[in-house]
Design an enzyme around this catalytic site. Structure first.
Site, short mmCIF file in Angstrom:
data_model
loop_
_atom_site.label_atom_id
_atom_site.label_comp_id
_atom_site.label_asym_id
_atom_site.label_seq_id
_atom_site.Cartn_x
_atom_site.Cartn_y
_atom_site.Cartn_z
N HIS A 24 -11.10 -41.48 -13.51
CA HIS A 24 -11.09 -42.47 -13.37
C HIS A 24 -10.47 -42.89 -15.01
O HIS A 24 -10.80 -42.62 -16.13
CB HIS A 24 -11.58 -43.13 -13.47
CG HIS A 24 -12.85 -43.20 -13.59
ND1 HIS A 24 -13.70 -41.66 -13.70
CD2 HIS A 24 -13.74 -43.46 -14.48
CE1 HIS A 24 -14.67 -41.81 -13.78
NE2 HIS A 24 -15.43 -42.86 -14.98
N GLY A 37 -20.54 -38.88 -22.13
CA GLY A 37 -21.50 -39.88 -20.96
C GLY A 37 -21.06 -40.25 -19.38
O GLY A 37 -20.62 -41.20 -18.53
N CYS A 50 -14.03 -40.48 -3.35
CA CYS A 50 -13.47 -40.40 -2.63
C CYS A 50 -13.76 -40.90 -1.22
O CYS A 50 -12.87 -41.50 -0.50
CB CYS A 50 -13.97 -38.95 -2.68
SG CYS A 50 -12.45 -37.69 -3.37
N HIS A 74 -14.80 -37.44 -10.44
CA HIS A 74 -13.43 -37.89 -10.33
C HIS A 74 -12.75 -38.60 -11.40
O HIS A 74 -13.23 -39.65 -11.81
CB HIS A 74 -13.44 -38.75 -8.86
CG HIS A 74 -12.56 -38.83 -7.68
ND1 HIS A 74 -12.27 -38.46 -6.83
CD2 HIS A 74 -10.84 -39.32 -8.53
CE1 HIS A 74 -10.63 -39.12 -6.44
NE2 HIS A 74 -10.36 -39.44 -7.51
N HIS A 123 -11.37 -46.62 -16.95
CA HIS A 123 -11.31 -48.61 -17.20
C HIS A 123 -10.49 -48.85 -17.56
O HIS A 123 -9.67 -48.95 -19.00
CB HIS A 123 -12.67 -47.58 -17.78
CG HIS A 123 -13.88 -47.06 -17.53
ND1 HIS A 123 -14.99 -47.89 -16.97
CD2 HIS A 123 -14.04 -45.32 -17.70
CE1 HIS A 123 -15.92 -46.60 -16.84
NE2 HIS A 123 -15.04 -45.45 -16.79
P1 5GP Z 1 -18.25 -43.23 -16.16
O1 5GP Z 1 -19.22 -43.25 -16.24
O2 5GP Z 1 -18.16 -42.29 -15.60
O3 5GP Z 1 -16.98 -43.02 -17.52
O4 5GP Z 1 -17.88 -44.45 -15.12
C1 5GP Z 1 -18.19 -44.67 -13.81
C2 5GP Z 1 -18.65 -45.72 -13.55
O5 5GP Z 1 -18.71 -45.87 -12.11
C3 5GP Z 1 -19.14 -46.98 -13.81
O6 5GP Z 1 -19.00 -47.75 -14.97
C4 5GP Z 1 -19.57 -47.59 -13.32
O7 5GP Z 1 -20.82 -48.68 -13.00
C5 5GP Z 1 -19.16 -47.49 -12.35
N1 5GP Z 1 -19.41 -47.25 -10.61
C6 5GP Z 1 -20.64 -46.55 -9.95
N2 5GP Z 1 -20.71 -46.07 -9.07
C7 5GP Z 1 -20.38 -47.50 -7.94
C8 5GP Z 1 -19.82 -47.82 -6.74
O8 5GP Z 1 -20.63 -47.60 -6.24
N3 5GP Z 1 -19.07 -49.04 -7.48
C9 5GP Z 1 -18.14 -49.53 -8.23
N4 5GP Z 1 -17.13 -50.12 -7.70
N5 5GP Z 1 -17.97 -48.69 -9.52
C10 5GP Z 1 -19.57 -47.92 -9.58
ZN ZN Z 2 -13.72 -37.56 -5.60
#
Ligand code: 5GP
Ligand code: ZN
Length: 113
Positions: A99, A92, A7, A97, A101
């Site tokens: 998202h 993991g 956010c 929020h 990839h």
């Molecule tokens: P998840 O593990 O929740 O599926 O993916 C979270 C993703 O957010 C990870 O791939 C991580 O590298 C990315 N991420 C975490 N903090 C930040 C940030 O501050 N900026 C950006 N651009 N990516 C982030």
């Molecule tokens: Zn959010």
């Protein structure tokens, strides 16, 4: 959500490298790329994960996936790419929020896990 990292990125409170934005969606480069192209596509509504989608908010998921298709073309991923959304602890998920990839730019492993 005031304490949500994504956010804050959407609001511009935390800087990011934006690749796409529309009324429903914001997309930016992952800070820790796992592939030559690694982009995160997020809805401009705080939804915790795919597990929180329902008929009231699923338009955001649809708009995110429409954006994925546009961004993949924009990024030249004509050879293919992977779209991943981690949900909860076993997958993991680290940022709660929703998202998606976008991973691409090189041949990936055949297995998904
Ligand atoms: P998840 O593990 O929740 O599926 O993916 C979270 C993703 O957010 C990870 O791939 C991580 O590298 C990315 N991420 C975490 N903090 C930040 C940030 O501050 N900026 C950006 N651009 N990516 C982030
Ligand atoms: Zn959010």
């Amino acid at each position: 959500m005031s304490d949500c990292l994504f956010c804050k990125i959407i609001d511009g409170e935390i800087p990011s490298t934006k690749v796409y934005e529309d009324e429903f969606v914001f997309a930016f480069r992952d800070i820790n790329p796992q592939m030559p192209t690694h982009i995160l596509v997020v809805p401009k509504e705080h939804i915790a994960s795919v597990a929180e989608l329902d008929s009231d908010n699923s338009v955001y998921a649809a708009k995110c996936l429409e954006a994925v298709a546009k961004i993949a073309k924009q990024e030249g991923l004509e050879n293919g790419y992977r779209v991943v959304s981690n949900v909860g602890e076993d997958a993991g998920q680290t940022v709660h929020h929703l998202h998606f990839h976008i991973l691409g730019g090189a041949k990936m492993a055949d297995k998904m896990s």
